[in-house]
Design a protein around this motif. Structure first.
Motif, short mmCIF file in Angstrom:
data_model
loop_
_atom_site.label_atom_id
_atom_site.label_comp_id
_atom_site.label_asym_id
_atom_site.label_seq_id
_atom_site.Cartn_x
_atom_site.Cartn_y
_atom_site.Cartn_z
N VAL A 229 1.06 -0.99 0.01
CA VAL A 229 -0.25 0.23 0.21
C VAL A 229 1.01 1.17 0.07
O VAL A 229 1.66 1.13 0.43
N VAL A 230 0.43 2.65 -0.92
CA VAL A 230 1.30 2.82 -1.30
C VAL A 230 0.65 4.83 -1.00
O VAL A 230 -0.26 4.92 -1.98
N PRO A 231 0.82 5.54 -0.13
CA PRO A 231 0.50 7.03 -0.21
C PRO A 231 0.95 8.06 -0.60
O PRO A 231 2.79 7.42 -1.08
N VAL A 232 0.42 8.48 -1.45
CA VAL A 232 1.38 9.30 -2.68
C VAL A 232 1.04 10.42 -2.50
O VAL A 232 -0.28 11.06 -1.78
N GLY A 233 1.84 12.00 -2.77
CA GLY A 233 1.66 13.10 -2.48
C GLY A 233 1.20 14.35 -1.85
O GLY A 233 1.55 15.20 -1.66
N ALA A 234 1.77 13.70 -0.13
CA ALA A 234 2.36 14.12 0.97
C ALA A 234 3.79 15.57 0.62
O ALA A 234 4.77 15.19 0.42
N CYS A 235 2.46 16.25 0.89
CA CYS A 235 3.42 17.66 1.03
C CYS A 235 3.61 18.66 1.38
O CYS A 235 2.91 19.34 2.25
#
Length: 279
Positions: A229-235
């Motif tokens: 599972v990959v969380p994407v876009g944290a910034c």
């Protein structure tokens, strides 16, 4: 009541059974399956039967379910040869073993699967789709509905009904098939304060996510090169919150890299079951 989400089992019933045993959702919990139960693996009908037996399971349509319906109901341009190239042989063999009434009931059930859902945990709202959304179209719809998503505000003010109406305006082909256009760019639905809906999708195997999302090559795999599972876009623009989560743990790849993964949205806990040879 907790919310569990999984996707893209692709006929690997044994791994799904193991992953569910590890996650151990309760009868009061909800389980969302974001499509692609069928094709590629050895027991696609077994996956469907297992999913349909789960208490409080809710299923969305994936592009492989769409292909199945297009073939059997003649509602699209898909042909048997292309379906076979996309792993449809095992599914076709399972369907051939059903009697006429069983086949009609199953195909009717698959054809009626929804394309999207919006769910809430205590701390956040989530948009569930098979492949992704057209984020520009989504923000445009919300803006014309009186929800200002500009200037880093995100879409925290959008109600569940607002988001469902937005999703109803999305192109079904996008919801079922998008990859790079979705994973490469922020949704801007999560604001600078970290609030707003997160999109959860499958369809893009995590072991190849890097090429579609413009990320480092080691993103999407664990230390042994297996899907996760990959969380994407944290910034900074999202308050450090990932605005997208890929939950396709690459079961379609089979052994040794493919796994079935389950994530609990309430706290981000994950469980995995590896695809074994022959399963």
């Amino acid at each position: 009541m907790a919310i569990y989400v999984l996707s893209d089992v692709h006929g690997h019933k044994a791994a799904l059974d193991e992953a569910l045993a590890l996650a151990s959702p309760g009868d009061d919990d909800s389980i969302y399956v974001l499509g692609d139960m069928v094709d590629r693996g050895p027991d696609p009908l077994g996956v469907i039967q297992l999913v349909r037996s789960l208490p409080n399971a809710r299923v969305l349509m994936g592009n492989h379910e769409r292909m199945l319906v297009d073939i059997l109901m003649g509602t699209g341009e898909m042909d048997n040869f292309t379906w076979a190239l996309n792993g449809g042989v095992a599914t076709a063999l399972g369907l051939d073993a059903l009697d006429k009434d069983e086949l009609a009931e199953l195909v009717g059930w698959v054809a009626a699967l929804p394309l999207y859902e919006v769910v809430d945990t205590e701390s956040r709202r989530y948009i569930l789709v098979h492949a992704g959304i057209d984020a520009l179209e989504a923000r445009g719809f919300l803006a014309t509905s009186g929800i200002d998503v500009s200037g880093g505000r995100g879409a925290a003010e959008a109600t569940r009904d607002d988001l469902l109406k937005m999703l109803a305006r999305q192109d079904p082909e996008t919801l079922l098939w998008t990859r790079k256009a979705f994973w490469m760019h922020p949704t801007w639905l999560v604001g600078e304060d970290g609030t707003g809906p997160v999109v959860v999708a499958g369809h893009t195997p995590s072991i190849v996510l890097a090429r579609y999302a413009g990320l480092d090559e080691d993103v999407g795999v664990d230390a042994e090169g297996r899907g996760c599972v990959v969380p994407v876009g944290a910034c900074a623009e999202t308050g450090g919150v990932a605005d997208r989560i890929d939950i396709d743990c690459s079961a379609a790849a089979g052994a040794p890299r493919g796994r079935v993964g389950i994530v609990r949205l309430d706290d981000g806990a994950t469980w995995y079951a590896a695809i074994k040879d022959g399963e």
